[in-house]
Design a protein around this motif. Structure first.
Motif, short mmCIF file in Angstrom:
data_model
loop_
_atom_site.label_atom_id
_atom_site.label_comp_id
_atom_site.label_asym_id
_atom_site.label_seq_id
_atom_site.Cartn_x
_atom_site.Cartn_y
_atom_site.Cartn_z
N ALA A 90 0.82 -1.21 0.00
CA ALA A 90 0.00 0.00 0.00
C ALA A 90 0.85 1.26 0.00
O ALA A 90 0.45 2.29 -0.55
CB ALA A 90 -0.93 0.00 1.21
N ASP A 91 2.04 1.19 0.63
CA ASP A 91 2.95 2.33 0.69
C ASP A 91 4.37 1.83 0.46
O ASP A 91 5.09 1.50 1.40
CB ASP A 91 2.84 3.04 2.04
CG ASP A 91 3.71 4.30 2.11
OD1 ASP A 91 4.41 4.60 1.12
OD2 ASP A 91 3.68 4.97 3.15
N PRO A 92 4.82 1.75 -0.80
CA PRO A 92 6.16 1.23 -1.11
C PRO A 92 7.28 2.04 -0.48
O PRO A 92 8.43 1.59 -0.45
CB PRO A 92 6.21 1.30 -2.64
CG PRO A 92 4.79 1.30 -3.09
CD PRO A 92 4.05 2.06 -2.03
N ASP A 93 6.96 3.23 0.01
CA ASP A 93 7.96 4.10 0.64
C ASP A 93 7.99 3.92 2.16
O ASP A 93 8.75 4.60 2.85
CB ASP A 93 7.62 5.55 0.31
CG ASP A 93 8.84 6.46 0.29
OD1 ASP A 93 9.93 5.99 -0.06
OD2 ASP A 93 8.69 7.64 0.63
N LEU A 94 7.19 3.02 2.69
CA LEU A 94 7.03 2.90 4.14
C LEU A 94 8.35 2.64 4.85
O LEU A 94 8.63 3.21 5.91
CB LEU A 94 6.02 1.79 4.47
CG LEU A 94 5.65 1.61 5.95
CD1 LEU A 94 4.20 1.16 6.07
CD2 LEU A 94 6.56 0.59 6.64
N HIS A 95 9.19 1.76 4.30
CA HIS A 95 10.44 1.43 4.99
C HIS A 95 11.37 2.64 5.08
O HIS A 95 12.05 2.84 6.08
CB HIS A 95 11.14 0.25 4.32
CG HIS A 95 11.49 0.47 2.88
ND1 HIS A 95 10.55 0.74 1.91
CD2 HIS A 95 12.70 0.47 2.24
CE1 HIS A 95 11.15 0.88 0.74
NE2 HIS A 95 12.45 0.74 0.92
N MET A 99 12.62 4.52 8.56
CA MET A 99 14.03 4.74 8.86
C MET A 99 14.41 6.22 8.86
O MET A 99 15.59 6.56 8.95
CB MET A 99 14.89 3.97 7.86
CG MET A 99 14.76 2.46 7.97
SD MET A 99 15.74 1.58 6.74
CE MET A 99 17.42 1.99 7.29
N LEU A 100 13.41 7.10 8.76
CA LEU A 100 13.59 8.55 8.79
C LEU A 100 14.37 9.07 7.60
O LEU A 100 14.95 10.15 7.65
CB LEU A 100 14.27 8.98 10.11
CG LEU A 100 13.48 8.66 11.37
CD1 LEU A 100 14.26 9.10 12.60
CD2 LEU A 100 12.10 9.31 11.36
N ARG A 101 14.37 8.30 6.50
CA ARG A 101 14.98 8.78 5.26
C ARG A 101 14.02 9.72 4.54
O ARG A 101 14.43 10.74 4.00
CB ARG A 101 15.34 7.61 4.35
CG ARG A 101 16.20 7.98 3.14
CD ARG A 101 16.42 6.76 2.25
NE ARG A 101 17.52 6.94 1.33
CZ ARG A 101 17.42 7.51 0.13
NH1 ARG A 101 16.24 7.99 -0.28
NH2 ARG A 101 18.48 7.61 -0.67
N GLN A 126 21.08 9.02 11.97
CA GLN A 126 21.28 10.30 11.28
C GLN A 126 19.97 11.05 11.04
O GLN A 126 19.99 12.25 10.76
CB GLN A 126 22.00 10.07 9.95
CG GLN A 126 23.42 9.58 10.12
CD GLN A 126 24.00 9.07 8.81
OE1 GLN A 126 24.13 9.82 7.84
NE2 GLN A 126 24.29 7.78 8.75
N GLY A 127 18.84 10.36 11.16
CA GLY A 127 17.56 11.01 11.03
C GLY A 127 17.00 11.53 12.34
O GLY A 127 15.91 12.12 12.36
N THR A 128 17.74 11.33 13.42
CA THR A 128 17.28 11.78 14.74
C THR A 128 17.98 13.08 15.13
O THR A 128 18.96 13.49 14.51
CB THR A 128 17.52 10.70 15.81
OG1 THR A 128 18.93 10.51 16.01
CG2 THR A 128 16.90 9.37 15.38
N ASP A 129 17.49 13.71 16.19
CA ASP A 129 17.92 15.08 16.51
C ASP A 129 18.98 15.17 17.60
O ASP A 129 19.92 15.95 17.50
CB ASP A 129 16.69 15.90 16.93
CG ASP A 129 15.60 15.86 15.89
OD1 ASP A 129 15.90 16.05 14.70
OD2 ASP A 129 14.43 15.61 16.25
N ILE A 130 18.81 14.42 18.68
CA ILE A 130 19.72 14.47 19.82
C ILE A 130 20.11 13.03 20.13
O ILE A 130 19.25 12.14 20.14
CB ILE A 130 19.06 15.14 21.04
CG1 ILE A 130 18.68 16.58 20.70
CG2 ILE A 130 19.97 15.09 22.27
CD1 ILE A 130 17.81 17.26 21.75
#
Length: 269
Positions: A90-95, A99-101, A126-130
């Protein structure tokens, strides 16, 4: 903490105004799986949609953060959680969102790392802030050693987060980095005694939760949206983000609470 759903490989809990997401596949050092990816994405969405949540803490169970992609599955031995295939279709971009990409939560994300945080683990980081890590934590992008490419965003993001010479060394050698070395090159912010990374991350989250939520979210958005702008463009964009905050009831409450020497009560208004 209060349990709040999730999947068999991703635990969702609430600690006050903080949503705690725990990668929960310790027998595989929390290697990525379909249930984990689906649970992560749903967790990001919950945080975005629930105004009572002011911060997110991401951590791992069993003394590890994440060992990256499930190489056994990649070798053709199958990945757990086939019942989630419909979500991926349903959402091929889900992964990538998980992973915050391809997704950035509007609430601050604090990472609490113990043990292995390698390959896909370092990419999610790398997708996280602190970022907080136990002193025995290990980081690294091992993909080239397996003849693979770190396609979770590292060839783009890492050089923007740490000096390029360090980014290229990490990307091209595929070697492990200790927590102290990762802190030295700027990949993580805090190194704490083993077993206390989550405690430190929750303490940082509490400090954030005490601040005005509209201000916090506007500040985070401004930092990211101006990162690649010229200084002139960035300063103009900052005004567009910042001035509306001054017109909020929360801004008035913050000033009033300061004058009255009490803790502010913010209402996202």
């Amino acid at each position: 903490m209060e349990q709040r759903g999730g999947t068999e490989h991703l635990t969702v809990q609430r600690e006050g105004a903080t949503l705690v997401l725990t990668l929960n596949r310790p027998e595989a050092k929390n290697a990525l799986s379909l249930p984990m990816l689906v649970g992560l994405y749903d967790g990001w969405l919950e945080a975005d949609e629930d105004d009572a949540i002011r911060s997110i803490v991401l951590t791992g169970a069993g003394g590890s953060f994440c060992a990256g992609m499930d190489l056994k599955a990649l070798a053709g031995k199958g990945m757990e959680g086939e019942q989630y295939r419909d979500r991926m279709k349903a959402d091929p971009d889900l992964h990538w969102k998980a992973m915050l990409r391809h997704h950035r939560p509007r609430k601050p994300v604090i990472t609490a790392v113990e043990g292995h945080c390698v390959a896909g683990g370092t990419e999610i980081l790398q997708g996280t802030d602190i970022r907080v890590a136990g002193e025995s934590a290990t980081f690294g992008l091992f993909e080239v050693k397996r003849g693979l490419f770190p396609i979770g965003g590292s060839t783009v993001r890492l050089q923007r987060q740490i000096p390029r010479t360090h980014a290229l060394e990490m990307l091209l050698t595929g070697r492990p980095y200790s927590a102290s070395e990762a802190q030295g090159i700027g990949l993580i912010g805090h190194v704490v005694p083993d077993g206390t990374a989550l405690e430190k991350a929750l303490a940082i989250a509490e400090q954030i939760n005490a601040c005005g939520p509209l201000a916090v979210e506007a500040v985070k958005a401004s930092v990211y949206e101006t990162a690649e702008m010229t200084e002139t463009e960035g300063l103009a964009a900052e005004l567009k983000r910042g001035w509306p905050v001054f017109d909020t009831a929360d801004a008035k409450e913050g000033a009033r609470a300061f004058a009255e020497k009490r803790a502010p009560v913010y209402r996202r208004a």
